[in-house]
Design a protein around this motif. Structure first.
Motif, PDB file in Angstrom:
ATOM      1  N   MET A 182       0.909  -1.143  -0.055  1.00 21.67           N
ATOM      2  CA  MET A 182      -0.011   0.037   0.081  1.00 21.67           C
ATOM      3  C   MET A 182       0.828   1.253  -0.054  1.00 21.67           C
TER       4      MET A 182
ATOM      5  N   SER B 153       4.080   1.452  -0.892  1.00 20.48           N
ATOM      6  CA  SER B 153       4.898   1.669  -2.212  1.00 20.48           C
ATOM      7  C   SER B 153       3.825   2.064  -3.382  1.00 20.48           C
ATOM      8  N   GLU B 154       2.601   1.558  -3.322  1.00 22.53           N
ATOM      9  CA  GLU B 154       1.770   2.001  -4.235  1.00 22.53           C
ATOM     10  C   GLU B 154       1.439   3.597  -4.386  1.00 22.53           C
ATOM     11  N   ASN B 155       1.474   4.142  -2.947  1.00 22.74           N
ATOM     12  CA  ASN B 155       1.128   5.487  -2.857  1.00 22.74           C
ATOM     13  C   ASN B 155       2.496   6.113  -3.415  1.00 22.74           C
TER      14      ASN B 155
ATOM     15  N   VAL C  67       4.599   5.289  -5.681  1.00 24.19           N
ATOM     16  CA  VAL C  67       4.398   5.228  -7.281  1.00 24.19           C
ATOM     17  C   VAL C  67       3.716   6.125  -7.847  1.00 24.19           C
ATOM     18  N   ILE C  68       2.492   6.374  -7.242  1.00 24.99           N
ATOM     19  CA  ILE C  68       1.544   7.441  -7.649  1.00 24.99           C
ATOM     20  C   ILE C  68       2.006   8.758  -7.410  1.00 24.99           C
TER      21      ILE C  68
END
Length: 77
Positions: free
Chosen positions: A1, A3-5, A7-8
């Motif tokens: 979660m 790491s997704e934020n 990247v975004i």
């Protein structure tokens, strides 16, 4: 979660940097070509210049010729 934020967030940052560079390029290009031009009109010119091609000029010329011919045909008829 997390790491997704990250990247975004990184993608948004990259897009913002690219957009800022594009606008600065447009402003600088307008100033270089226009001389004493305000920055808003320089931005407008910088953004529209790449869109103006020889093909667009040819189409505009053809459109004007057609309009002239239509006006002449209406006067005759």
């Amino acid at each position: 979660m997390v790491s997704e934020n990250a990247v975004i967030g990184a993608l948004i940052f990259v897009v913002l940097i690219i957009a800022a560079n594009f606008f600065m390029y447009a402003i600088a290009r307008g100033w270089a070509k226009g001389g004493d031009v305000r920055w808003i009109s320089a931005l407008k010119q910088g953004l529209t210049k790449p869109l103006e091609s020889q093909r667009n000029k040819d189409v505009d010329e053809l459109r004007k010729k057609i309009e002239e011919l239509q006006k002449n045909s209406k006067k005759e008829g």
